[in-house]
Design a protein around this motif. Structure first.
Motif, PDB file in Angstrom:
ATOM      1  N   GLY A  47      18.560 -53.308  29.839  1.00 52.62           N
ATOM      2  CA  GLY A  47      17.470 -53.644  30.742  1.00 52.62           C
ATOM      3  C   GLY A  47      17.771 -53.153  32.134  1.00 52.62           C
ATOM      4  O   GLY A  47      18.914 -53.257  32.613  1.00 52.62           O
ATOM      5  N   LEU A  48      16.762 -52.617  32.817  1.00 46.96           N
ATOM      6  CA  LEU A  48      16.940 -52.039  34.144  1.00 46.96           C
ATOM      7  C   LEU A  48      16.194 -52.800  35.225  1.00 46.96           C
ATOM      8  O   LEU A  48      16.746 -53.137  36.262  1.00 46.96           O
ATOM      9  CB  LEU A  48      16.464 -50.584  34.139  1.00 46.96           C
ATOM     10  CG  LEU A  48      17.101 -49.656  33.129  1.00 46.96           C
ATOM     11  CD1 LEU A  48      16.416 -48.301  33.177  1.00 46.96           C
ATOM     12  CD2 LEU A  48      18.596 -49.528  33.390  1.00 46.96           C
ATOM     13  N   ALA A  99       6.819 -58.446  27.920  1.00 43.15           N
ATOM     14  CA  ALA A  99       7.245 -59.730  27.384  1.00 43.15           C
ATOM     15  C   ALA A  99       6.535 -60.835  28.134  1.00 43.15           C
ATOM     16  O   ALA A  99       6.059 -60.630  29.258  1.00 43.15           O
ATOM     17  CB  ALA A  99       8.760 -59.885  27.521  1.00 43.15           C
ATOM     18  N   HIS A 100       6.478 -62.031  27.528  1.00 45.92           N
ATOM     19  CA  HIS A 100       5.854 -63.182  28.176  1.00 45.92           C
ATOM     20  C   HIS A 100       6.917 -64.145  28.673  1.00 45.92           C
ATOM     21  O   HIS A 100       6.863 -65.355  28.410  1.00 45.92           O
ATOM     22  CB  HIS A 100       4.890 -63.863  27.205  1.00 45.92           C
ATOM     23  CG  HIS A 100       3.720 -62.996  26.841  1.00 45.92           C
ATOM     24  ND1 HIS A 100       2.654 -62.792  27.685  1.00 45.92           N
ATOM     25  CD2 HIS A 100       3.482 -62.244  25.742  1.00 45.92           C
ATOM     26  CE1 HIS A 100       1.786 -61.975  27.099  1.00 45.92           C
ATOM     27  NE2 HIS A 100       2.267 -61.621  25.924  1.00 45.92           N
ATOM     28  N   TRP A 101       7.863 -63.616  29.378  1.00 47.77           N
ATOM     29  CA  TRP A 101       8.936 -64.387  29.987  1.00 47.77           C
ATOM     30  C   TRP A 101       9.076 -63.951  31.431  1.00 47.77           C
ATOM     31  O   TRP A 101       8.636 -62.877  31.813  1.00 47.77           O
ATOM     32  CB  TRP A 101      10.258 -64.145  29.256  1.00 47.77           C
ATOM     33  CG  TRP A 101      10.323 -64.766  27.901  1.00 47.77           C
ATOM     34  CD1 TRP A 101       9.841 -64.252  26.734  1.00 47.77           C
ATOM     35  CD2 TRP A 101      10.909 -66.024  27.564  1.00 47.77           C
ATOM     36  NE1 TRP A 101      10.084 -65.112  25.698  1.00 47.77           N
ATOM     37  CE2 TRP A 101      10.744 -66.203  26.176  1.00 47.77           C
ATOM     38  CE3 TRP A 101      11.563 -67.026  28.301  1.00 47.77           C
ATOM     39  CZ2 TRP A 101      11.211 -67.337  25.516  1.00 47.77           C
ATOM     40  CZ3 TRP A 101      12.022 -68.137  27.632  1.00 47.77           C
ATOM     41  CH2 TRP A 101      11.847 -68.294  26.261  1.00 47.77           C
ATOM     42  N   PRO A 110      16.620 -58.113  25.718  1.00 48.20           N
ATOM     43  CA  PRO A 110      15.666 -57.229  25.038  1.00 48.20           C
ATOM     44  C   PRO A 110      14.953 -57.890  23.855  1.00 48.20           C
ATOM     45  O   PRO A 110      13.847 -57.480  23.496  1.00 48.20           O
ATOM     46  CB  PRO A 110      16.547 -56.072  24.558  1.00 48.20           C
ATOM     47  CG  PRO A 110      17.732 -56.081  25.456  1.00 48.20           C
ATOM     48  CD  PRO A 110      17.947 -57.513  25.815  1.00 48.20           C
ATOM     49  N   SER A 111      15.543 -58.921  23.288  1.00 49.23           N
ATOM     50  CA  SER A 111      14.950 -59.550  22.111  1.00 49.23           C
ATOM     51  C   SER A 111      13.648 -60.282  22.414  1.00 49.23           C
ATOM     52  O   SER A 111      12.891 -60.597  21.488  1.00 49.23           O
ATOM     53  CB  SER A 111      15.937 -60.528  21.473  1.00 49.23           C
ATOM     54  OG  SER A 111      16.298 -61.546  22.388  1.00 49.23           O
ATOM     55  N   VAL A 112      13.337 -60.547  23.681  1.00 48.63           N
ATOM     56  CA  VAL A 112      12.079 -61.227  24.003  1.00 48.63           C
ATOM     57  C   VAL A 112      10.921 -60.255  24.159  1.00 48.63           C
ATOM     58  O   VAL A 112       9.776 -60.670  24.317  1.00 48.63           O
ATOM     59  CB  VAL A 112      12.198 -62.094  25.278  1.00 48.63           C
ATOM     60  CG1 VAL A 112      13.322 -63.108  25.134  1.00 48.63           C
ATOM     61  CG2 VAL A 112      12.385 -61.240  26.523  1.00 48.63           C
TER      62      VAL A 112
END
Length: 126
Positions: A47-48, A99-101, A110-112
Motif C-alpha cells: 500500500g502506498l 475499500a470501505h474503510w 490490502p485484504s480490505v
C-alpha cells in the motif's frame, strides 16, 4: 458496478517523475476510499497512499511519504498519484483500488480492498 482504470505508467529515468491517474465510476455509497498499491516482481503487494471520498483526507506509507502525493479531481472522478524522485526500487505494477474503510487501515491492509484496477506498469531505469 464500481470500475477503476489506471493510466500514466511508463519508463522514467531515476530522479524523474510520473503522474498516475485512476478514473473511477459506479460508486453509490457516500463513503469510500481510493488507494494506490504497487507490486514488484517477487514481492508482496504494498500500500502506498489513500484518499477518502468524504473529506479528501489522505494517508501515506512511510516508504513514499514526501515523494508521492495523492489527489482527487471530483469533477472528473479521477484520483492521481504524483510520484517524484523515482528510483529503480519504485519499479512495479501500480494498482488503483477501493475499500470501505478509513484510509489509515486501507494503506496497510490490502485484504480490505473490494475492487482492483487492472494496473499500470512503472519502470524506473536509465
Amino acid at each position: 458496478q464500481v470500475q477503476l482504470a489506471e493510466s500514466g505508467g511508463g519508463l522514467v529515468q531515476p530522479g524523474g517523475s510520473l503522474r498516475l491517474s485512476c478514473a473511477t465510476s459506479g460508486f453509490t455509497s457516500d463513503y469510500y476510499a481510493i488507494a494506490w498499491f504497487r507490486q514488484a516482481p517477487g514481492k508482496a503487494r504494498e500500500g502506498l497512499s489513500c484518499i477518502s471520498s468524504d473529506d479528501d483526507s489522505t494517508a501515506y506509507a512511510d516508504s513514499v511519504k514526501g515523494r508521492f502525493t495523492i489527489s482527487r479531481d471530483h469533477a472528473k472522478d479521477t484520483v492521481y498519484l504524483q510520484m517524484n524522485n523515482l528510483s529503480p526500487e519504485d519499479t512495479a505494477i501500480y494498482y488503483c483500488a477501493t475499500a470501505h474503510w478509513e484510509c489509515a487501515i486501507v494503506v496497510v491492509t490490502p485484504s480490505v480492498v473490494t475492487r482492483w484496477g487492472q494496473g499500470t506498469e512503472v519502470t524506473v531505469s536509465s
